[in-house]
Design an enzyme around this catalytic site. Structure first.
Site, PDB file in Angstrom:
ATOM      1  N   ASP A 175      -7.154   4.511  -4.788  1.00  0.00           N
ATOM      2  CA  ASP A 175      -7.570   4.491  -3.440  1.00  0.00           C
ATOM      3  C   ASP A 175      -8.404   5.603  -3.101  1.00  0.00           C
ATOM      4  OD1 ASP A 175      -8.098   2.426  -1.036  1.00  0.00           O
ATOM      5  OD2 ASP A 175      -7.298   4.321  -0.234  1.00  0.00           O
ATOM      6  N   LYS A 180       0.570  -1.214  -0.006  1.00  0.00           N
ATOM      7  CA  LYS A 180       0.128  -0.081   0.083  1.00  0.00           C
ATOM      8  C   LYS A 180       0.882   1.221   0.061  1.00  0.00           C
ATOM      9  CE  LYS A 180      -4.137   1.436   0.302  1.00  0.00           C
ATOM     10  NZ  LYS A 180      -5.546   0.801  -0.357  1.00  0.00           N
TER      11      LYS A 180
HETATM   12  P1  NDP Z   1     -12.949   8.195  -2.939  1.00  0.00           P
HETATM   13  O1  NDP Z   1     -11.985   9.093  -2.971  1.00  0.00           O
HETATM   14  O2  NDP Z   1     -13.564   7.962  -4.307  1.00  0.00           O
HETATM   15  O3  NDP Z   1     -14.220   8.465  -1.917  1.00  0.00           O
HETATM   16  C1  NDP Z   1     -13.949   8.270  -0.560  1.00  0.00           C
HETATM   17  C2  NDP Z   1     -15.167   8.810  -0.041  1.00  0.00           C
HETATM   18  O4  NDP Z   1     -15.253   9.016   1.422  1.00  0.00           O
HETATM   19  C3  NDP Z   1     -15.797  10.276  -0.365  1.00  0.00           C
HETATM   20  O5  NDP Z   1     -17.218  10.545  -0.324  1.00  0.00           O
HETATM   21  C4  NDP Z   1     -15.277  11.175   0.790  1.00  0.00           C
HETATM   22  O6  NDP Z   1     -15.832  12.527   1.035  1.00  0.00           O
HETATM   23  C5  NDP Z   1     -15.637  10.272   2.037  1.00  0.00           C
HETATM   24  N1  NDP Z   1     -14.514  10.369   3.238  1.00  0.00           N
HETATM   25  C6  NDP Z   1     -13.076  10.268   3.044  1.00  0.00           C
HETATM   26  N2  NDP Z   1     -12.648  10.727   4.163  1.00  0.00           N
HETATM   27  C7  NDP Z   1     -13.692  10.769   4.916  1.00  0.00           C
HETATM   28  C8  NDP Z   1     -13.777  11.124   6.309  1.00  0.00           C
HETATM   29  N3  NDP Z   1     -12.830  11.198   7.085  1.00  0.00           N
HETATM   30  N4  NDP Z   1     -15.017  10.774   6.720  1.00  0.00           N
HETATM   31  C9  NDP Z   1     -16.184  10.913   5.952  1.00  0.00           C
HETATM   32  N5  NDP Z   1     -16.053  10.635   4.852  1.00  0.00           N
HETATM   33  C10 NDP Z   1     -14.648  10.594   4.242  1.00  0.00           C
HETATM   34  O7  NDP Z   1     -12.473   6.607  -2.255  1.00  0.00           O
HETATM   35  P2  NDP Z   1     -13.165   5.392  -2.320  1.00  0.00           P
HETATM   36  O8  NDP Z   1     -14.321   5.336  -2.935  1.00  0.00           O
HETATM   37  O9  NDP Z   1     -12.107   4.694  -3.671  1.00  0.00           O
HETATM   38  O10 NDP Z   1     -12.586   4.383  -1.368  1.00  0.00           O
HETATM   39  C11 NDP Z   1     -13.387   4.432  -0.105  1.00  0.00           C
HETATM   40  C12 NDP Z   1     -12.936   3.532   0.852  1.00  0.00           C
HETATM   41  O11 NDP Z   1     -13.010   2.093  -0.064  1.00  0.00           O
HETATM   42  C13 NDP Z   1     -11.403   3.521   1.410  1.00  0.00           C
HETATM   43  O12 NDP Z   1     -11.294   3.065   2.777  1.00  0.00           O
HETATM   44  C14 NDP Z   1     -10.670   2.551   0.524  1.00  0.00           C
HETATM   45  O13 NDP Z   1      -9.645   2.274   1.112  1.00  0.00           O
HETATM   46  C15 NDP Z   1     -11.725   1.569  -0.073  1.00  0.00           C
HETATM   47  N6  NDP Z   1     -11.337   0.595  -0.939  1.00  0.00           N
HETATM   48  C16 NDP Z   1     -11.351   1.184  -2.181  1.00  0.00           C
HETATM   49  C17 NDP Z   1     -11.229   0.453  -3.213  1.00  0.00           C
HETATM   50  C18 NDP Z   1     -11.213   0.928  -4.831  1.00  0.00           C
HETATM   51  O14 NDP Z   1     -11.225   0.190  -5.439  1.00  0.00           O
HETATM   52  N7  NDP Z   1     -11.455   2.375  -4.949  1.00  0.00           N
HETATM   53  C19 NDP Z   1     -11.004  -1.119  -3.250  1.00  0.00           C
HETATM   54  C20 NDP Z   1     -11.008  -1.382  -1.999  1.00  0.00           C
HETATM   55  C21 NDP Z   1     -11.143  -0.794  -0.649  1.00  0.00           C
HETATM   56  P3  NDP Z   1     -14.920  13.684   0.513  1.00  0.00           P
HETATM   57  O15 NDP Z   1     -15.134  13.971  -0.639  1.00  0.00           O
HETATM   58  O16 NDP Z   1     -15.830  14.574   1.714  1.00  0.00           O
HETATM   59  O17 NDP Z   1     -13.646  13.361   1.138  1.00  0.00           O
END
Ligand code: NDP
Length: 445
Positions: A166, A126
Site C-alpha cells: 500500500d 489491513k
Molecule cells: P504510493 O506510496 O506508491 O504513492 C502514494 C502517492 O500519494 C505518492 O505520490 C505520495 O506522494 C502521494 N501522497 C501520499 N500521502 C499524501 C498526502 N497526504 N497528500 C498528498 N499526496 C500524498 O502508494 P499507492 O500508489 O500504492 O497508493 C495510493 C492510494 O491508492 C492509497 O490510498 C492506497 O491505499 C490506494 N490503493 C493502492 C493499491 C495498490 O495496489 N498499491 C490498491 C488499492 C488502493 P509523496 O511521495 O509525496 O508521499
C-alpha cells in the site's frame, strides 16, 4: 436510516469517538446499506451488523529497529483482521507517519466490501506502521521490515492472512518482509502478494490497481454513453496507482495533464510524459517538481490540494484519503468535470462525494474502482497455490473481466435498491450482501 442500523452506528460512535477516519468510512457504508436491513429484519436478531462493524482481531505491536547511526528507534505496528466470512484476511500494509488505528480500521473495513466485490474468496484486513520510509536508507528500511515481520509472522499465513503493499510499501519492502517470513518459518509459501517476479510474484500485479481503475472508468462511461477518448484527465499522486492509471488512460486515448505528490503538482498541456515520471518516482525516488525542470513547457505548482483547479473532464484521485474536499469538488464541477473515479482509498470527503453526485458527475467509489489491485493479488495467490505463472496477457484479461463484472454488479445493485446510477450505494450493497449471506450461514461467530 433504518432504526437498527442507526443504533449500531450510534454505539460505534460512542465506543470509537476519536477514530474519525473509521467513523467516516462506517457512516458512508452503513447509510448506504440501510435499505438491506429493511428487507432483512432477521439480520437484527442475528446481531449481524453489530458483528460486522467490529474487527475479528486487532494486533498492535512495538517495532524496534536500529538506524544507520546505531540509535534504536521504535515505531508502532498494526494488523487489523476485520472479517474472514468469505476467505482468509487480505489487505495491504501501509507505511506512513499518518498511520494510526483509525486509519487502519477504515482501510480494513472498506477492504471487506472491496474484496467481496471482486467475486474472489478473500476476507478483509489491513495493517501498517507509522514508520516513514522517506529519507531512510535501504538498510534502515530492511531492518525495519525485518523487525515488523518478526512480530507479524505469527499472525499470518497463506490460508490465514495474506498482506500486500500500500502507500510506502512497494517491491523493495515486500522483498524484505518476505525474506524475513521465510527465514523465521522456513516456509516458501504465498504469504504476501506484490512479490518480485523471481520469487512468486504475478505479472501485471504492479499495473493492476491503475489499469483496473481505468477498466472500471471505461465501463462506467460506456454505460452512460461516454468514453475516455479525447478527454482531459487529472490524476493526483504519482505513486503506484497514479502511474499505471496514467499509462492506461493514455492508451485509451485520454490526455493526462496533471499529476502530483504531497508537495505539489505539475501541469503539462502536451500530456504527461510518463517515462519521465517513472524515472523520477520509480528509479530515483525523487520529487514531482523535478519534472518541470526536465520537460519544457510544463509547470510546477507548490501545494498538492490545488490540483483540482486544473480544468479536466475526468479526475482520478490516486494519492490518499480525504485529498478531494468540497472546495476541490466545486472547482471540478465549475470546470465541467463529467466523471470522478477513486484510485486511492476514500480520497473524497463525504461532502465532496455528495456535491459531485448532486451535480450529476459520474462517481466511481474506491472500493469498486480500485479493486483491481486486490483482485490481482488473489490471482497471485492462485498462481502460488498451483505453482504456475500466467502470462501478462492472461492476468490482464482476467483483471479486465473482473472490473467489468464489478461495475455490472454495482450498477445492478444501485438499480435494485432504488438508487440507479448511485454507484456508492451500489458498491456498498453489492459487496455487503455476499458477506452478510456467508456470516448468516456460519452462525453467531
Ligand atoms: P504510493 O506510496 O506508491 O504513492 C502514494 C502517492 O500519494 C505518492 O505520490 C505520495 O506522494 C502521494 N501522497 C501520499 N500521502 C499524501 C498526502 N497526504 N497528500 C498528498 N499526496 C500524498 O502508494 P499507492 O500508489 O500504492 O497508493 C495510493 C492510494 O491508492 C492509497 O490510498 C492506497 O491505499 C490506494 N490503493 C493502492 C493499491 C495498490 O495496489 N498499491 C490498491 C488499492 C488502493 P509523496 O511521495 O509525496 O508521499
Amino acid at each position: 436510516m433504518n432504526a437498527y442500523v442507526q443504533k449500531v452506528y450510534d454505539g460505534l460512535k460512542a465506543r470509537n469517538a476519536h477514530e474519525s477516519e473509521f467513523l467516516q468510512a462506517a457512516y458512508e457504508i452503513l447509510s448506504s446499506i440501510s435499505p438491506v436491513f429493511d428487507k432483512h429484519p432477521e439480520y437484527e436478531r442475528a446481531g449481524l451488523l453489530d458483528r460486522f462493524v467490529e474487527p475479528e482481531r486487532t494486533v498492535l505491536f512495538r517495532v524496534p529497529w536500529v538506524d544507520d547511526k546505531g540509535q534504536v528507534q521504535v515505531n508502532r505496528g498494526y494488523r487489523v483482521q476485520f472479517n474472514s466470512a468469505i476467505g482468509p484476511y487480505k489487505g495491504g500494509l501501509r507505511l506512513h507517519p499518518s498511520v494510526n488505528l483509525s486509519v487502519i480500521k477504515f482501510l480494513g473495513f472498506e477492504q471487506i466490501l472491496k474484496n467481496s466485490l471482486t467475486g474472489l474468496p478473500i476476507g478483509g484486513g489491513k495493517g501498517g506502521s507509522d514508520f516513514d520510509p522517506k529519507g531512510k536508507s535501504d538498510n534502515e528500511v530492511m531492518r525495519f521490515c525485518q523487525s515488523f515481520m518478526t512480530e507479524l509472522y505469527r499472525h499470518i499465513g497463506k490460508d490465514v492472512d495474506v498482506p500486500a503493499g500500500d502507500i510506502g510499501v512497494g517491491a523493495r519492502e515486500i522483498g524484505y518482509l518476505y525474506g524475513q517470513y521465510k527465514r523465521i518459518t522456513g516456509l516458501y509459501e504465498g504469504v504476501l502478494t506484490g512479490k518480485g517476479l523471481t520469487y512468486g510474484g504475478s505479472l501485471a500485479r504492479k499495473e493492476a490497481t491503475g489499469f483496473g481503475l481505468c477498466y472500471f472508468l471505461n465501463a462506467m462511461l460506456k454505460r452512460n454513453g461516454k468514453s475516455v477518448e479525447g478527454k482531459r484527465v487529472v490524476i493526483s499522486g504519482s505513486g503506484n496507482v497514479a502511474i499505471y492509471a496514467c499509462q492506461k488512460v493514455t492508451e485509451m486515448g485520454g490526455k493526462v495533464v496533471a499529476m502530483s505528490d504531497s508537495n505539489g503538482y505539475i501541469v503539462d498541456e502536451n500530456g504527461i510524459n510518463l517515462d519521465v515520471v517513472k524515472q523520477i518516482k520509480e528509479v530515483e525516488r525523487g520529487r514531482i517538481r523535478e519534472y518541470a525542470a526536465r520537460v519544457p513547457g510544463s509547470v510546477y505548482c507548490e501545494g498538492c490540494r490545488q490540483i483540482w483547479t486544473v480544468k479536466c473532464d475526468i479526475a482520478l484521485p490516486c494519492a490518499t484519503q480525504n485529498e478531494l474536499d468540497l472546495e476541490g469538488a466545486k472547482a471540478l464541477v465549475a470546470n465541467g468535470v463529467i466523471a470522478v473515479a477513486e484510485g486511492a482509498n476514500m480520497p473524497s470527503t463525504l461532502d465532496a462525494t455528495g456535491y459531485l453526485q448532486e451535480n450529476n458527475v459520474l462517481f466511481g467509489p474506491a472500493k469498486a474502482a480500485n479493486a483491481g489491485g486486490v483482485a490481482t493479488s488473489a490471482l497471485e495467490m492462485s498462481q502460488n497455490s498451483q505453482r504456475l505463472s500466467w502470462t501478462f496477457e492472461e492476468v490482464d484479461a482476467k483483471l479486465k473481466g473482473i472490473m467489468e463484472n464489478i461495475f455490472a454488479s454495482v450498477d445492478a445493485a444501485s438499480t435494485e435498491y432504488g438508487s440507479e446510477g448511485n454507484y456508492v450505494v451500489g458498491a456498498n450493497i453489492a459487496g455487503f450482501l455476499k458477506v452478510a449471506d456467508a456470516m448468516m450461514a456460519q452462525g453467531a461467530v
